[in-house]
Design an enzyme around this catalytic site. Sequence first.
Site, PDB file in Angstrom:
ATOM      1  N   GLU A 121       0.815  -1.228   0.000  1.00 56.77           N
ATOM      2  CA  GLU A 121       0.000   0.000   0.000  1.00 56.77           C
ATOM      3  C   GLU A 121       0.845   1.273   0.000  1.00 56.77           C
ATOM      4  O   GLU A 121       0.560   2.204  -0.767  1.00 56.77           O
ATOM      5  CB  GLU A 121      -0.984  -0.005   1.187  1.00 56.77           C
ATOM      6  CG  GLU A 121      -2.135  -0.990   1.055  1.00 56.77           C
ATOM      7  CD  GLU A 121      -1.741  -2.424   1.366  1.00 56.77           C
ATOM      8  OE1 GLU A 121      -0.616  -2.652   1.846  1.00 56.77           O
ATOM      9  OE2 GLU A 121      -2.562  -3.328   1.112  1.00 56.77           O
ATOM     10  N   HIS A 134     -11.020  -4.728   9.537  1.00 61.07           N
ATOM     11  CA  HIS A 134     -11.630  -4.661   8.200  1.00 61.07           C
ATOM     12  C   HIS A 134     -12.984  -3.959   8.221  1.00 61.07           C
ATOM     13  O   HIS A 134     -13.828  -4.226   7.368  1.00 61.07           O
ATOM     14  CB  HIS A 134     -11.811  -6.067   7.613  1.00 61.07           C
ATOM     15  CG  HIS A 134     -10.542  -6.714   7.167  1.00 61.07           C
ATOM     16  ND1 HIS A 134      -9.621  -7.238   8.049  1.00 61.07           N
ATOM     17  CD2 HIS A 134     -10.022  -6.903   5.926  1.00 61.07           C
ATOM     18  CE1 HIS A 134      -8.606  -7.745   7.366  1.00 61.07           C
ATOM     19  NE2 HIS A 134      -8.825  -7.553   6.083  1.00 61.07           N
TER      20      HIS A 134
END
Lengths: 336, 336
Positions: free
Chosen positions: A70, A139
């Site tokens: 990322e 998440h």
Amino acid sequence: MSTLSAEKTGVRVLTMGEAIREALAEELRRDPTVFVMGEDVAEAGTAFKVLLGLVDEFGPERVIDSPISEPGITGLGVGAAMTGMRPVIDIMFGDFITLTMDQMVNQAAKIHYMSGGKLKVPMVLRTTMGASRRSAAQHSQSLHAWFSHVPGLKVVVPSTPYDAKGLLKTAIRDDNPVAFFEDKMMYQLKGEVPEEEYTIPFGVADIKRPGTDITIVATSSMVQVSLAAAEMLAEIGIEAEVVDPRTTFPLDKEAIIESAKKTSRAIVVDEGYERYGVTAEIASVIADGAFYYLDAPVKRIGAMDVPIPFSPALEDLTVPTADTVVETAKALCGRN
Amino acid sequence: MAKAAKQTKPKTSKSATPDAEEWLTMYEQMVRIRSFEERVNLLYTSAKMPGLAHLYIGEEAIAVGVCSVLNAEDYITSTHRGHGHCIAKGADVDIMFAELLGKAAGYCKGKGGSMHIADQANGNLGANAIVGGSAGIAVGAAFSAQRLGNGRVAVCFFGEGAMGQGFLAETMNLAQLWKLPVIFVCENNMYNEYTHFSETTAGNPADRARALGMHTEEQDGQDIRVVYETALTAVERARRGEGPAFLMFHTYRYHGHHVGDINREYYRSKEEERDWVENRDPLALFADWLLAKKLTDRSVLDGIEAEVKEEVERGAQFALDAPYPDPSEVSTNVYA
Ligand SMILES: Cc1ncc(C[n+]2csc(CCOP(=O)(O)OP(=O)(O)O)c2C)c(N)n1
């Protein structure tokens, strides 16, 4: 829920996922400098299948599977944006934007200013938000407030397929770094999306439901929650106006203040953590701009200030619901 | 913009065997960096320069050797110790001084300062105050160069301290994976601020690049001829599409980590400092070689030094006399 129940004949109905894919496809077609990069974006079409098929039309040179990196791909996006391209960087879960923070906050957001306006970073960071999938604490977060905090970044939180498409096209064409947050529970949400080309300007709120008795400012999936609450309130004679800012920065302060002045009561609903969150900012805007019109203090409703738990029995307690909005509205209107 | 003096831009000969004139241009650039930095030291210690000053003195051969094989359109990204890279890539000293003093005439209108100078016209995408933070920008610039097919390369300068940042490893992986035309230039001056790199760095930094299969070289950074040749090979490979390179140059900073770092004996000895200054000085080594090879004579070198000193003095005076930005500038350039 006018934008959602689009079953009229002759009007095209798409899911939010389809609308987003269509926006990307149109922009990839229109501008050869646009590319999409992220983990599993090509053949897999992302974990949420939103990009399915894009690689077939545009090829792996423009819809690019990246390593699980990322910070790396976000940084690459910043540099590519500075040198002539328009990257769309896909971060599959909004929770992982913590890994992109340095590149977004210290690089992307500041380069235009620090260079005295010489350099520009026209990139989009597409990511998700929202709980309710039993995915647990790493998440399930809605961290859009983090980017909204930083001057130099723009932040989009669409609530309908129509808005998502028009706003994403605007994001890709914008000369600034834009973070685009999609609620992962809304990809199947259906709505009218016209065939013809359109874009939606940033910083322009949309009144999703007009009303006279109370203003509910809501973002992303909380717009749907608030519309459901408004239906319930209508049954007991309270007409709620639901205002969707659509972008948390730039923020359409005027529309929010106007609505609060009209109704004299306001609730702000957002799925981010309540403390220090988007709701606090908007509540302050209302308090500042409509103080003498208010008949009650502005109320905030956000996610509970806990890591989002796994168990359905617990998770459902953490996220704002229509019932919570109804109860709060009734209390503000003196109807308990 | 008032030019303080006529300047010779670095000539990008890219010849494998530079002629006397080309070597002298490089010598002049090294002198310009040293002279600029000595003036910065003076400005800083006489409290005329705000912020921080990280001097590059002692490392001049790396910036000049590497940038001399680049074209103006090629990109560099730089560090908190970035004055040398900035000058070597073609910046004018007067506008640089103006930026260092926070003046409106500066490269970034006084909004960047020493640690953030960007000079788009010369391909300098900016100094960066986040250690390792610019690696993504360099890799992104190389990505767009590859995709746009414009034949450019990008050079990422960083200190050996940045090897501790995972971000660098991630971007090196992307660069090697996609054969991007980017050169990672590690300036190993042995100290991460006040700590010897052997206390912070496992193994040899260059081995990490080797492990990725990247073209890797480890060389003397005090000898500009070695730097030039090493950089030329790497840049030509990259331009041919053969991918990135990692070049580690051994070097030394004569001054403290920043100008205020005066008492340094707790982390490095006076003998060590003296040894480098007396025996490994890049300007002296270069001058000796030029004289030994009869490519020039002492009077020419003295002439260059005198001229550059005057140019630097004029540049500093220009900056001292220049006005600060108008207060209205504080809120411009936040968004493009
Ligand atoms: C991410 C980050 N951490 C820490 C710092 C503080 N800092 C500035 S320079 C420096 C040391 C850098 O050493 P090195 O990379 O070897 O470069 P040098 O100063 O030797 O040129 C540190 C720790 C920073 N600027 N950024």
